[in-house]
Design a protein around this motif. Sequence first.
Motif, short mmCIF file in Angstrom:
data_model
loop_
_atom_site.label_atom_id
_atom_site.label_comp_id
_atom_site.label_asym_id
_atom_site.label_seq_id
_atom_site.Cartn_x
_atom_site.Cartn_y
_atom_site.Cartn_z
N GLN A 11 0.81 -1.22 0.00
CA GLN A 11 0.00 0.00 0.00
C GLN A 11 0.85 1.27 0.00
O GLN A 11 0.35 2.36 0.30
CB GLN A 11 -0.91 0.00 1.23
N SER A 12 2.09 1.15 -0.34
CA SER A 12 2.98 2.32 -0.40
C SER A 12 2.41 3.37 -1.35
O SER A 12 1.93 3.04 -2.44
CB SER A 12 4.38 1.91 -0.86
N GLY A 13 2.47 4.62 -0.93
CA GLY A 13 1.94 5.69 -1.75
C GLY A 13 0.47 5.98 -1.53
O GLY A 13 -0.07 6.94 -2.09
N ARG A 14 -0.17 5.17 -0.72
CA ARG A 14 -1.60 5.37 -0.43
C ARG A 14 -1.78 5.89 0.99
O ARG A 14 -1.03 5.51 1.89
CB ARG A 14 -2.38 4.06 -0.62
N THR A 15 -2.78 6.75 1.15
CA THR A 15 -3.05 7.36 2.45
C THR A 15 -4.45 7.00 2.91
O THR A 15 -5.41 7.11 2.13
CB THR A 15 -2.90 8.89 2.39
N PHE A 16 -4.56 6.59 4.18
CA PHE A 16 -5.83 6.19 4.77
C PHE A 16 -6.14 7.11 5.95
O PHE A 16 -5.27 7.39 6.77
CB PHE A 16 -5.77 4.75 5.28
N VAL A 17 -7.36 7.56 6.04
CA VAL A 17 -7.85 8.31 7.20
C VAL A 17 -8.78 7.38 7.98
O VAL A 17 -9.73 6.84 7.42
CB VAL A 17 -8.61 9.58 6.79
N ILE A 18 -8.48 7.18 9.27
CA ILE A 18 -9.28 6.29 10.10
C ILE A 18 -9.78 7.05 11.31
O ILE A 18 -8.97 7.55 12.11
CB ILE A 18 -8.48 5.06 10.56
N SER A 35 1.89 -1.49 8.30
CA SER A 35 2.83 -2.56 8.00
C SER A 35 2.90 -2.87 6.50
O SER A 35 3.87 -3.46 6.03
CB SER A 35 2.44 -3.84 8.76
N LYS A 36 1.87 -2.45 5.78
CA LYS A 36 1.84 -2.65 4.33
C LYS A 36 2.36 -1.43 3.56
O LYS A 36 2.27 -1.37 2.34
CB LYS A 36 0.41 -2.96 3.88
N GLY A 37 2.90 -0.46 4.29
CA GLY A 37 3.52 0.69 3.65
C GLY A 37 2.65 1.91 3.49
O GLY A 37 3.09 2.92 2.94
N ALA A 38 1.41 1.85 3.98
CA ALA A 38 0.50 2.98 3.84
C ALA A 38 0.83 4.10 4.81
O ALA A 38 1.40 3.86 5.88
CB ALA A 38 -0.94 2.52 4.06
N THR A 39 0.45 5.31 4.45
CA THR A 39 0.40 6.43 5.39
C THR A 39 -0.97 6.40 6.05
O THR A 39 -1.98 6.31 5.35
CB THR A 39 0.61 7.77 4.67
N VAL A 40 -1.01 6.46 7.37
CA VAL A 40 -2.28 6.39 8.09
C VAL A 40 -2.44 7.63 8.95
O VAL A 40 -1.55 7.99 9.74
CB VAL A 40 -2.38 5.14 8.97
N ILE A 41 -3.58 8.30 8.78
CA ILE A 41 -3.92 9.44 9.63
C ILE A 41 -4.95 8.97 10.65
O ILE A 41 -6.06 8.59 10.29
CB ILE A 41 -4.49 10.61 8.80
N MET A 42 -4.55 8.95 11.91
CA MET A 42 -5.44 8.57 13.00
C MET A 42 -6.23 9.80 13.42
O MET A 42 -5.69 10.70 14.07
CB MET A 42 -4.63 8.02 14.18
N ALA A 43 -7.49 9.86 13.04
CA ALA A 43 -8.34 11.00 13.34
C ALA A 43 -9.09 10.71 14.64
O ALA A 43 -10.03 9.93 14.66
CB ALA A 43 -9.31 11.25 12.20
N PHE A 84 -6.28 12.19 -0.22
CA PHE A 84 -5.98 10.87 0.34
C PHE A 84 -6.79 9.83 -0.41
O PHE A 84 -7.60 10.15 -1.30
CB PHE A 84 -6.29 10.84 1.84
N ASP A 85 -6.58 8.56 -0.09
CA ASP A 85 -7.18 7.48 -0.87
C ASP A 85 -8.43 6.86 -0.26
O ASP A 85 -9.42 6.63 -0.94
CB ASP A 85 -6.13 6.38 -1.10
N VAL A 86 -8.37 6.57 1.04
CA VAL A 86 -9.46 5.81 1.67
C VAL A 86 -9.84 6.44 3.00
O VAL A 86 -8.97 6.77 3.81
CB VAL A 86 -9.05 4.34 1.91
N LEU A 87 -11.15 6.57 3.22
CA LEU A 87 -11.69 7.02 4.50
C LEU A 87 -12.37 5.83 5.17
O LEU A 87 -13.23 5.19 4.58
CB LEU A 87 -12.71 8.14 4.30
N ILE A 88 -11.97 5.53 6.40
CA ILE A 88 -12.60 4.47 7.17
C ILE A 88 -13.34 5.10 8.34
O ILE A 88 -12.72 5.58 9.29
CB ILE A 88 -11.58 3.43 7.66
N ASN A 89 -14.66 5.11 8.26
CA ASN A 89 -15.51 5.67 9.30
C ASN A 89 -15.68 4.62 10.40
O ASN A 89 -16.64 3.85 10.40
CB ASN A 89 -16.86 6.08 8.72
#
Length: 291
Positions: A11-18, A35-43, A84-89
């Motif tokens: 998931q390198s290069g992808r950003t997730f907002v959780i 662990s899969k290389g993503a950038t994660v924003i802990m909201a 960013f790429d994915v929003l997890i509500n």
Amino acid sequence: MAWKPSEISDQSGRTFVITGANGGIGEQTTKVLASKGATVIMACRNTAKAQPIADAIDGDVRVAALDLASLASVREFADSTGEFDVLINNAGIMNVPFSRTADGFETQWGVNHLGHYALTGLLLDKLRDRVVTLASVAHKQTPKLWIDDLNYENRRYQRNLAYAQAKLSNLMFARELQHRLEAAGSGKRSYGVHPGVSATDLFTQTETPIDKISKPFVRLIGHSPAHAAYSSLFAATDPAADPNTYWGPTRWFGSQGPVEASPSTKLSQNRDLQRRLWEESERLTGVTYKF
């Protein structure tokens, strides 16, 4: 063979907002994606609690302040967030005593649904891929959606029904968003998932003696937060995941098991109610989506 996080590609290069990533399922989801290389924003509302968790996770993990009980905070977070790429509500509260948010909404519905409705709408133009919204098996525990009194102005508060209504609203929102994305010809997708039952801090918020015994009991019938995160991870990362399927465990009445196509109530599939819920959410929050 049951799906596992080991199947997630790089998931390198992808950003997730959780949202609500400072514990439980959100924390576990963050760990795997990082662990899969993503950038994660802990909201998170409680950034002081979130920061040590982020510091302990290997990878590019960042903490940002977001209080879903305040539309002002939701707007501030959305304004400060880039593409960013994915929003997890993911964030949620369950079976809490009656209270109202900063904007006057019944708190369970206001935080679990309205906050996420507003957040998703305000971020939609910055989103590149998909939205994953966590519902619950508890959506089955309400006999109706009180569309004319969603905010508990004219009926007695029952905390379990308030939670069920909020999670039903999550699922109906996810489905209505997918309908609207498809109608607009958008390549973005919206998923409704549920995690099963897991002994997270959700079960310690009632402010009653049951808080002391609920988590040990839930451990007997549910599965771990790490396993409960599978539904979110699958929907957030699998290119072939069908957005028109409600994903989650199905064993023991949906409390545990692998990620599969999960049953949902006829009420949650009511297209007219989905539209009316959307219209009420738009009216109450003042957030209009631009597709």
